[in-house]
Design a protein around this motif. Structure first.
Motif, PDB file in Angstrom:
ATOM      1  N   GLY A  68       0.787  -1.219   0.000  1.00 15.42           N
ATOM      2  CA  GLY A  68       0.000   0.000   0.000  1.00 15.42           C
ATOM      3  C   GLY A  68       0.820   1.270   0.000  1.00 15.42           C
ATOM      4  O   GLY A  68       0.258   2.363  -0.027  1.00 15.42           O
ATOM      5  N   SER A  69       2.137   1.139   0.026  1.00 16.23           N
ATOM      6  CA  SER A  69       3.009   2.322   0.054  1.00 16.23           C
ATOM      7  C   SER A  69       3.797   2.405  -1.252  1.00 16.23           C
ATOM      8  O   SER A  69       4.264   1.386  -1.774  1.00 16.23           O
ATOM      9  CB  SER A  69       3.971   2.247   1.231  1.00 16.23           C
ATOM     10  OG  SER A  69       4.885   3.328   1.197  1.00 16.23           O
ATOM     11  N   ALA A  70       3.907   3.622  -1.761  1.00 15.80           N
ATOM     12  CA  ALA A  70       4.657   3.819  -3.006  1.00 15.80           C
ATOM     13  C   ALA A  70       6.144   4.017  -2.761  1.00 15.80           C
ATOM     14  O   ALA A  70       6.963   3.853  -3.661  1.00 15.80           O
ATOM     15  CB  ALA A  70       4.109   5.034  -3.762  1.00 15.80           C
ATOM     16  N   MET A  71       6.506   4.384  -1.531  1.00 14.09           N
ATOM     17  CA  MET A  71       7.897   4.656  -1.206  1.00 14.09           C
ATOM     18  C   MET A  71       8.350   3.730  -0.084  1.00 14.09           C
ATOM     19  O   MET A  71       7.547   3.301   0.750  1.00 14.09           O
ATOM     20  CB  MET A  71       8.084   6.117  -0.777  1.00 14.09           C
ATOM     21  CG  MET A  71       7.690   7.130  -1.840  1.00 14.09           C
ATOM     22  SD  MET A  71       8.733   7.011  -3.324  1.00 14.09           S
ATOM     23  CE  MET A  71      10.300   7.541  -2.630  1.00 14.09           C
ATOM     24  N   THR A  72       9.657   3.446  -0.076  1.00 19.78           N
ATOM     25  CA  THR A  72      10.224   2.625   0.980  1.00 19.78           C
ATOM     26  C   THR A  72      10.936   3.492   2.006  1.00 19.78           C
ATOM     27  O   THR A  72      11.471   4.553   1.670  1.00 19.78           O
ATOM     28  CB  THR A  72      11.224   1.600   0.406  1.00 19.78           C
ATOM     29  OG1 THR A  72      11.748   0.802   1.467  1.00 19.78           O
ATOM     30  CG2 THR A  72      12.373   2.307  -0.315  1.00 19.78           C
ATOM     31  N   ASP A  73      10.891   3.055   3.256  1.00 17.93           N
ATOM     32  CA  ASP A  73      11.631   3.779   4.287  1.00 17.93           C
ATOM     33  C   ASP A  73      12.962   3.105   4.562  1.00 17.93           C
ATOM     34  O   ASP A  73      13.678   3.473   5.494  1.00 17.93           O
ATOM     35  CB  ASP A  73      10.816   3.876   5.583  1.00 17.93           C
ATOM     36  CG  ASP A  73      10.440   2.498   6.126  1.00 17.93           C
ATOM     37  OD1 ASP A  73      10.744   1.486   5.464  1.00 17.93           O
ATOM     38  OD2 ASP A  73       9.834   2.442   7.219  1.00 17.93           O
ATOM     39  N   ARG A  74      13.326   2.118   3.732  1.00 13.43           N
ATOM     40  CA  ARG A  74      14.612   1.440   3.866  1.00 13.43           C
ATOM     41  C   ARG A  74      15.516   1.848   2.700  1.00 13.43           C
ATOM     42  O   ARG A  74      15.149   1.695   1.534  1.00 13.43           O
ATOM     43  CB  ARG A  74      14.439  -0.074   3.862  1.00 13.43           C
ATOM     44  CG  ARG A  74      13.684  -0.628   5.051  1.00 13.43           C
ATOM     45  CD  ARG A  74      13.702  -2.155   5.033  1.00 13.43           C
ATOM     46  NE  ARG A  74      12.975  -2.710   3.889  1.00 13.43           N
ATOM     47  CZ  ARG A  74      13.054  -3.993   3.522  1.00 13.43           C
ATOM     48  NH1 ARG A  74      13.843  -4.831   4.188  1.00 13.43           N
ATOM     49  NH2 ARG A  74      12.351  -4.425   2.487  1.00 13.43           N
ATOM     50  N   ALA A  75      16.665   2.357   3.024  1.00  9.85           N
ATOM     51  CA  ALA A  75      17.611   2.734   1.972  1.00  9.85           C
ATOM     52  C   ALA A  75      18.415   1.540   1.485  1.00  9.85           C
ATOM     53  O   ALA A  75      18.988   1.583   0.395  1.00  9.85           O
ATOM     54  CB  ALA A  75      18.561   3.815   2.481  1.00  9.85           C
ATOM     55  N   TYR A  76      18.481   0.486   2.271  1.00 13.63           N
ATOM     56  CA  TYR A  76      19.256  -0.698   1.917  1.00 13.63           C
ATOM     57  C   TYR A  76      18.687  -1.880   2.685  1.00 13.63           C
ATOM     58  O   TYR A  76      17.798  -1.732   3.532  1.00 13.63           O
ATOM     59  CB  TYR A  76      20.738  -0.495   2.249  1.00 13.63           C
ATOM     60  CG  TYR A  76      20.986  -0.109   3.691  1.00 13.63           C
ATOM     61  CD1 TYR A  76      21.180  -1.064   4.678  1.00 13.63           C
ATOM     62  CD2 TYR A  76      21.017   1.243   4.068  1.00 13.63           C
ATOM     63  CE1 TYR A  76      21.396  -0.708   5.995  1.00 13.63           C
ATOM     64  CE2 TYR A  76      21.225   1.612   5.387  1.00 13.63           C
ATOM     65  CZ  TYR A  76      21.414   0.633   6.345  1.00 13.63           C
ATOM     66  OH  TYR A  76      21.611   0.994   7.650  1.00 13.63           O
ATOM     67  N   PHE A  77      19.183  -3.063   2.406  1.00  9.56           N
ATOM     68  CA  PHE A  77      18.753  -4.254   3.125  1.00  9.56           C
ATOM     69  C   PHE A  77      19.651  -4.471   4.340  1.00  9.56           C
ATOM     70  O   PHE A  77      20.873  -4.458   4.219  1.00  9.56           O
ATOM     71  CB  PHE A  77      18.832  -5.491   2.233  1.00  9.56           C
ATOM     72  CG  PHE A  77      17.884  -5.469   1.067  1.00  9.56           C
ATOM     73  CD1 PHE A  77      16.551  -5.821   1.230  1.00  9.56           C
ATOM     74  CD2 PHE A  77      18.324  -5.095  -0.197  1.00  9.56           C
ATOM     75  CE1 PHE A  77      15.672  -5.806   0.161  1.00  9.56           C
ATOM     76  CE2 PHE A  77      17.458  -5.081  -1.265  1.00  9.56           C
ATOM     77  CZ  PHE A  77      16.126  -5.435  -1.097  1.00  9.56           C
ATOM     78  N   PHE A  78      19.024  -4.660   5.497  1.00 11.88           N
ATOM     79  CA  PHE A  78      19.781  -5.057   6.680  1.00 11.88           C
ATOM     80  C   PHE A  78      18.989  -6.137   7.404  1.00 11.88           C
ATOM     81  O   PHE A  78      17.837  -5.930   7.799  1.00 11.88           O
ATOM     82  CB  PHE A  78      20.035  -3.885   7.631  1.00 11.88           C
ATOM     83  CG  PHE A  78      20.851  -4.287   8.826  1.00 11.88           C
ATOM     84  CD1 PHE A  78      22.226  -4.325   8.762  1.00 11.88           C
ATOM     85  CD2 PHE A  78      20.228  -4.692  10.013  1.00 11.88           C
ATOM     86  CE1 PHE A  78      22.979  -4.734   9.862  1.00 11.88           C
ATOM     87  CE2 PHE A  78      20.979  -5.105  11.104  1.00 11.88           C
ATOM     88  CZ  PHE A  78      22.360  -5.126  11.026  1.00 11.88           C
ATOM     89  N   HIS A  79      19.610  -7.290   7.543  1.00 11.46           N
ATOM     90  CA  HIS A  79      18.969  -8.405   8.236  1.00 11.46           C
ATOM     91  C   HIS A  79      19.974  -9.038   9.175  1.00 11.46           C
ATOM     92  O   HIS A  79      21.195  -8.873   9.019  1.00 11.46           O
ATOM     93  CB  HIS A  79      18.475  -9.458   7.241  1.00 11.46           C
ATOM     94  CG  HIS A  79      17.298  -9.035   6.439  1.00 11.46           C
ATOM     95  ND1 HIS A  79      16.040  -8.874   6.969  1.00 11.46           N
ATOM     96  CD2 HIS A  79      17.186  -8.723   5.111  1.00 11.46           C
ATOM     97  CE1 HIS A  79      15.201  -8.501   6.031  1.00 11.46           C
ATOM     98  NE2 HIS A  79      15.872  -8.392   4.878  1.00 11.46           N
ATOM     99  N   GLN A  80      19.469  -9.797  10.114  1.00 10.52           N
ATOM    100  CA  GLN A  80      20.323 -10.645  10.927  1.00 10.52           C
ATOM    101  C   GLN A  80      19.611 -11.960  11.197  1.00 10.52           C
ATOM    102  O   GLN A  80      18.383 -12.012  11.267  1.00 10.52           O
ATOM    103  CB  GLN A  80      20.741  -9.971  12.226  1.00 10.52           C
ATOM    104  CG  GLN A  80      19.622  -9.603  13.171  1.00 10.52           C
ATOM    105  CD  GLN A  80      20.158  -8.950  14.432  1.00 10.52           C
ATOM    106  OE1 GLN A  80      21.361  -8.764  14.591  1.00 10.52           O
ATOM    107  NE2 GLN A  80      19.266  -8.604  15.341  1.00 10.52           N
TER     108      GLN A  80
END
Length: 366
Positions: A68-80
């Motif tokens: 439902g959002s056109a923009m992401t609030d994540r500039a990159y992928f970060f996972h652990q």
């Protein structure tokens, strides 16, 4: 046949990169015999700074926005995730142009370029061995994706952490390589077809003991000086190596200083942020220009490295050199030798006006 990659870095900092990369083939025959080679992706380069959205103005690659959002609030992928776990996510390829575009999309590992430390994603022909090998796109390895004009495609993927994954940071990226050759560069008898690519950074941390490590090594100084001292400016370059010997990413800051005879400070550059991310296990070569370097002195140069996020992480290394105006010293030696020779010759020559009395003939005297 010769192959070459060229990867001019995109300005700014970001999760990924927009770069031109090229591979060309050529022969040493006539120009008509030159062949235009299709591009294989070269290293995707980016000044290694803080991550931001990856976009080259024509297309972008970034984490898929929330439903439902056109923009992401994540500039990159970060996972652990612990060894043996599997995670799911999605990457978006956005086409900002007015025409349909086709991309080759793949996952790969990240490195720092040896000279300068730029963030780079390995080329498509290089097989990833770290986090790039953990990522599986649902569209398949090296997927080809067509994105309509002003449109986007969301590509789900999984990250499967191996059971033997080591604790710490593992860094890579997901790359969208344009399949269209956008230009030709000629270098001598070689023509290079140029394609562009954009890559979104992937940071993955495996829990466990983490250690920040940073060392300064191989400090050296190269100099150039005018033929005659103090009629022009002497210049020097301080070169050194930074090595990340830990298992987490560090953002180094460096101070460079130099002392002459009797502790006189001849260079003092305080801590400054290098604006690069030094990845675990990476070694980079950096240089520090030094205009107006000493022309006659004995100098000790020191390079001190640390990281703002790790106050106790400090490494210092240095080197010594003697600044001597050798052309001037040589000239003085020549003049001194000429003067000494003149004195010797002068002493051997009879003094002007000096007369020698004839010896008496004692044999004829009775």
């Amino acid at each position: 046949m010769r192959t070459r990659s060229s990867s001019p870095a995109r300005t700014g900092t970001g999760t990924g990169t927009g770069t031109g990369t090229g591979t060309g083939t050529g022969t040493h025959g006539s120009p008509s015999a030159l062949l235009l080679g299709l591009l294989l992706l070269g290293a995707v380069l980016l000044p290694a700074g803080r991550a931001a959205a990856a976009d080259n103005g024509t297309w972008g690659v970034f984490p898929t926005p929330a439903a439902g959002s056109a923009m992401t609030d994540r500039a990159y992928f970060f996972h652990q995730g612990a060894a043996g776990t599997t995670l799911r996510d999605s990457v978006t390829v956005l086409n900002s142009s007015d025409r349909e575009l086709t991309f080759r999309v793949f996952a790969t590992d990240a490195v720092n370029t040896p000279a300068g430390g730029a963030f780079a994603l390995l080329p498509v022909e290089a097989k990833p061995k770290d986090v790039g090998a953990w990522i599986a796109l649902e569209a398949g390895p090296d997927a080809t994706v067509t994105v309509p004009a002003k449109g986007r495609k969301d590509l789900p993927f999984t990250v499967t952490v191996p059971a033997d994954a080591t604790p710490g940071d593992h860094v890579g990226g997901i790359v969208a390589l344009g399949t269209t050759v956008e230009g030709v560069q000629r270098e001598g008898k070689v023509q290079v077809g140029v394609k562009r690519s954009v890559g979104a950074r992937v940071y993955f941390r495996v829990p466990g003991p983490v250690t920040a490590g940073l060392s300064v090594e191989d400090v050296r100084v190269s100099r150039s000086a005018p033929l005659l001292p103090w009629v022009g400016e002497a210049r020097a370059t301080v070169s050194y190596t930074l090595v990340n010997r830990g298992n987490v990413v560090v953002e180094p800051k460096v101070a460079v200083s130099a002392e002459g005879l009797f502790g006189r400070r001849v260079l003092d550059r305080p801590d400054r942020d290098l604006r690069l991310s030094l990845l675990p296990g990476q070694r980079i070569e950096l240089t520090e220009p030094w205009p107006d370097a000493p022309q006659s002195d004995r100098v000790t140069v020191r390079v001190r490295a640390g990281a703002a996020a790790h106050p106790d992480l400090v490494s210092v290394a240095g080197t010594d050199f003697v600044a001597v105006p050798w052309p001037a010293v040589g000239l003085l030696l020549v003049l001194a030798g000429a003067g000494a020779g003149w004195v010797v010759l002068r002493r051997r020559r009879p003094a002007e006006g000096e007369q020698h009395e004839p010896l008496a003939d004692l044999a004829g005297t009775r």
